[in-house]
Design a protein around this motif. Sequence first.
Motif, PDB file in Angstrom:
ATOM      1  N   ALA A   1       0.823  -1.209   0.000  1.00 34.94           N
ATOM      2  CA  ALA A   1       0.000   0.000   0.000  1.00 34.94           C
ATOM      3  C   ALA A   1       0.859   1.262   0.000  1.00 34.94           C
ATOM      4  O   ALA A   1       0.542   2.251  -0.678  1.00 34.94           O
ATOM      5  N   TYR A   2       1.959   1.239   0.731  1.00 28.72           N
ATOM      6  CA  TYR A   2       2.816   2.425   0.783  1.00 28.72           C
ATOM      7  C   TYR A   2       3.532   2.648  -0.557  1.00 28.72           C
ATOM      8  O   TYR A   2       3.665   3.783  -1.017  1.00 28.72           O
ATOM      9  N   ILE A   3       3.968   1.563  -1.182  1.00 28.06           N
ATOM     10  CA  ILE A   3       4.609   1.693  -2.500  1.00 28.06           C
ATOM     11  C   ILE A   3       3.615   2.241  -3.517  1.00 28.06           C
ATOM     12  O   ILE A   3       3.965   3.074  -4.364  1.00 28.06           O
ATOM     13  N   ASN A   4       2.358   1.815  -3.452  1.00 29.88           N
ATOM     14  CA  ASN A   4       1.334   2.384  -4.330  1.00 29.88           C
ATOM     15  C   ASN A   4       1.163   3.870  -4.066  1.00 29.88           C
ATOM     16  O   ASN A   4       0.993   4.673  -4.995  1.00 29.88           O
ATOM     17  N   HIS A   5       1.186   4.264  -2.787  1.00 32.52           N
ATOM     18  CA  HIS A   5       1.082   5.681  -2.432  1.00 32.52           C
ATOM     19  C   HIS A   5       2.215   6.494  -3.061  1.00 32.52           C
ATOM     20  O   HIS A   5       2.008   7.640  -3.488  1.00 32.52           O
ATOM     21  N   LEU A   6       3.407   5.907  -3.153  1.00 37.58           N
ATOM     22  CA  LEU A   6       4.552   6.601  -3.752  1.00 37.58           C
ATOM     23  C   LEU A   6       4.449   6.695  -5.272  1.00 37.58           C
ATOM     24  O   LEU A   6       5.274   7.352  -5.910  1.00 37.58           O
TER      25      LEU A   6
END
Length: 279
Positions: free
Chosen positions: A229-234
């Motif tokens: 989820a955090y990589i998608n946010h980036l």
Amino acid sequence: PSSLREQTLRCLDRLPKMSPMLTQLLGQLSRRNCEINDLVETVERDPMLSGQILRLANSAIFGRLRPVSSVRHAVAMIGTAALRKFALGSSISNLFSRTKMAKNFSVRRFNVHSVATATLLELLSEELSFESGQDAFLAGLLHDVGKLLIAVSLPRQYDDILALTAVNGATLIEAERDVIGIDHAELSALAISRWELSEGIQAAAADHHQPPEPSGKPKLSLGVHHADAYINHLGMSVLAIPLPCQKAETLDIPGLAFSQDRVLAAFEQEIHTLGNLFH
């Protein structure tokens, strides 16, 4: 959906097999402290990967005035850390290199997302004692391989799934189940099982969208969920535009305390060349 589910599952029977060399390569590169001599020896036994690494070393990224003609020279120039990410990321998509894919699927985005998630998850595993934590890098690398399988085996339906998420706001998992009767997390776990990789990696892929709450030693799937989820946010998503429900603005994991600043600082240091590697 039921007939398409059967069609998708039949595609698992045609899943490219991992050669003993690739299995060895995955094992070597999944260790952060892999030796350069072992890397060179293994990479040289894979003609496709050797060619990709030589092209990378001779690309504009490194600004070479003279051509690099040996894998050893290329590895020395690229560096083991960058090579590790590139070789592992490319090794999975290479299995499908001769297969036509859905028009809206990008191998580059898939590789970048997979390697970024694997890198962040590995750093998280150094802070938190996940079950099967030794498999963190490979779990992050393979968690979305089911998306690749859908794009390869059902390219028209892959595009239908994306259209469904855009039209009615369904999550990707919901759209996949509606259209083909199975979701990419389940497919990822089935593919990992066919490749005879560890049960920890299988479980991390199967449960990464609905991981169990931490109780005692946290499951690796919980780490995959938050790293993904955090990589998608980036902005490093398999999808051209990541869905809002797949993104997370922080790396907080409820119930678990760790130094988020330390993890993200290490991640930023490791990942700054990733986009250029998969140009």
